[in-house]
Design a protein around this motif. Structure first.
Motif, PDB file in Angstrom:
ATOM      1  N   ALA A 126     -21.175  30.640  53.773  1.00  0.00           N
ATOM      2  CA  ALA A 126     -22.662  29.940  54.441  1.00  0.00           C
ATOM      3  C   ALA A 126     -22.959  28.349  53.792  1.00  0.00           C
ATOM      4  CB  ALA A 126     -23.621  30.754  54.654  1.00  0.00           C
ATOM      5  N   ILE A 132     -22.074  29.025  59.180  1.00  0.00           N
ATOM      6  CA  ILE A 132     -21.288  29.948  58.549  1.00  0.00           C
ATOM      7  C   ILE A 132     -19.725  29.429  59.132  1.00  0.00           C
ATOM      8  CG2 ILE A 132     -22.827  31.769  58.489  1.00  0.00           C
ATOM      9  CD1 ILE A 132     -21.364  32.764  60.921  1.00  0.00           C
ATOM     10  N   GLU A 135     -25.048  47.034  63.260  1.00  0.00           N
ATOM     11  CA  GLU A 135     -25.131  46.959  61.807  1.00  0.00           C
ATOM     12  C   GLU A 135     -23.855  47.837  61.183  1.00  0.00           C
ATOM     13  OE1 GLU A 135     -28.158  48.038  63.473  1.00  0.00           O
ATOM     14  OE2 GLU A 135     -28.810  46.222  63.388  1.00  0.00           O
ATOM     15  N   ALA A 137     -21.474  36.108  63.202  1.00  0.00           N
ATOM     16  CA  ALA A 137     -22.404  35.629  62.146  1.00  0.00           C
ATOM     17  C   ALA A 137     -22.897  37.227  61.521  1.00  0.00           C
ATOM     18  CB  ALA A 137     -23.571  34.976  62.639  1.00  0.00           C
ATOM     19  N   ASP A 138     -23.026  38.090  62.252  1.00  0.00           N
ATOM     20  CA  ASP A 138     -23.657  39.521  61.800  1.00  0.00           C
ATOM     21  C   ASP A 138     -22.588  40.386  61.244  1.00  0.00           C
ATOM     22  OD1 ASP A 138     -26.209  38.904  62.713  1.00  0.00           O
ATOM     23  OD2 ASP A 138     -25.793  40.088  64.654  1.00  0.00           O
ATOM     24  N   TYR A 181     -19.827  38.779  59.857  1.00  0.00           N
ATOM     25  CA  TYR A 181     -19.705  38.106  58.570  1.00  0.00           C
ATOM     26  C   TYR A 181     -20.595  38.442  57.323  1.00  0.00           C
ATOM     27  CZ  TYR A 181     -19.427  34.061  55.195  1.00  0.00           C
ATOM     28  OH  TYR A 181     -19.186  33.239  54.165  1.00  0.00           O
ATOM     29  N   LYS A 182     -21.696  38.863  57.788  1.00  0.00           N
ATOM     30  CA  LYS A 182     -22.644  38.986  56.548  1.00  0.00           C
ATOM     31  C   LYS A 182     -22.464  40.493  56.194  1.00  0.00           C
ATOM     32  CE  LYS A 182     -26.626  36.601  58.503  1.00  0.00           C
ATOM     33  NZ  LYS A 182     -27.761  36.615  59.291  1.00  0.00           N
ATOM     34  N   ARG A 211     -19.520  41.904  56.184  1.00  0.00           N
ATOM     35  CA  ARG A 211     -18.285  41.705  55.292  1.00  0.00           C
ATOM     36  C   ARG A 211     -18.653  41.611  53.999  1.00  0.00           C
ATOM     37  NH1 ARG A 211     -13.208  38.908  58.297  1.00  0.00           N
ATOM     38  NH2 ARG A 211     -12.796  40.706  59.853  1.00  0.00           N
ATOM     39  N   LYS A 212     -19.368  40.495  53.779  1.00  0.00           N
ATOM     40  CA  LYS A 212     -20.082  40.273  52.334  1.00  0.00           C
ATOM     41  C   LYS A 212     -20.568  41.504  51.584  1.00  0.00           C
ATOM     42  CE  LYS A 212     -22.174  36.730  51.355  1.00  0.00           C
ATOM     43  NZ  LYS A 212     -23.292  35.533  51.590  1.00  0.00           N
ATOM     44  N   LEU A 213     -21.530  42.247  52.641  1.00  0.00           N
ATOM     45  CA  LEU A 213     -22.156  43.394  51.917  1.00  0.00           C
ATOM     46  C   LEU A 213     -21.197  44.514  51.483  1.00  0.00           C
ATOM     47  CD1 LEU A 213     -25.180  43.540  54.161  1.00  0.00           C
ATOM     48  CD2 LEU A 213     -25.157  42.920  51.795  1.00  0.00           C
TER      49      LEU A 213
END
Length: 167
Positions: A2, A31, A69, A128-129, A131-132, A134-136
């Motif tokens: 991002a 992002i 989620e 966007a959700d 993507y987040k 995936r990082k977590l």
């Protein structure tokens, strides 16, 4: 990663007293665009991960219950309902397959009866959700297994720590 596009600060001041009444800060981030994708069928995921025949039906049924989620909540009642729908003799078969999914990194177990679907394989909602998530997922699964790896995210985080003087 991002990227901050711009930041804005707004302060409201009482003209008579000079007192700061409120402060607002906002940051707009961009992002990366959603990567190209190809439709992949759950049946094929079972083949790619060498899962036993029939597990694709269970995986598909579990994914129908996935939240935005990425969570799948399975209590004993939900397992019974899924067992009946898929003509599975007992819920122990579901438990055994859940273990297979976790070992294959298709799902991760959060706590009893709560799983997270691998966001690199399955996504629901906005990019966007996803993507987040995936990082977590990278941080969660590799920290949990006590394995340190270099990812595009850890490289950026290390640069940010060095810039800010953190350890």
């Amino acid at each position: 990663m991002a990227k901050t596009v711009y930041q804005e600060e707004k302060t409201t001041i009482d003209k008579n007293t000079g007192e700061v009444l409120s402060e607002e800060k906002s940051k707009v981030v961009r992002i990366p665009s959603e990567p190209s994708f190809i439709k992949l069928y759950v049946e094929d995921i079972s083949k790619l991960y060498n899962l036993p025949r029939g597990t694709d039906k269970l995986l598909f049924e579990l994914l129908k219950h996935m939240s935005y989620e990425g969570q799948i909540c399975l209590n004993s009642g939900m397992k019974r309902i899924i067992s009946e729908k898929l003509n599975i003799q007992n819920t122990r078969t579901i438990d055994n397959n859940l273990s297979r999914f976790v070992k294959s990194n298709i799902l991760d177990r959060v706590e009893t009866g709560v799983y997270i679907a691998n966001p690199n394989l399955f996504g629901k909602g906005s990019w966007a959700d996803i993507y987040k998530l995936r990082k977590l997922w990278v941080k969660r699964t590799y920290t949990k297994n006590k394995t340190e790896i270099e990812t595009p995210f850890t490289e950026k985080e290390n640069k940010e720590k060095n810039v800010s003087g953190g350890n």
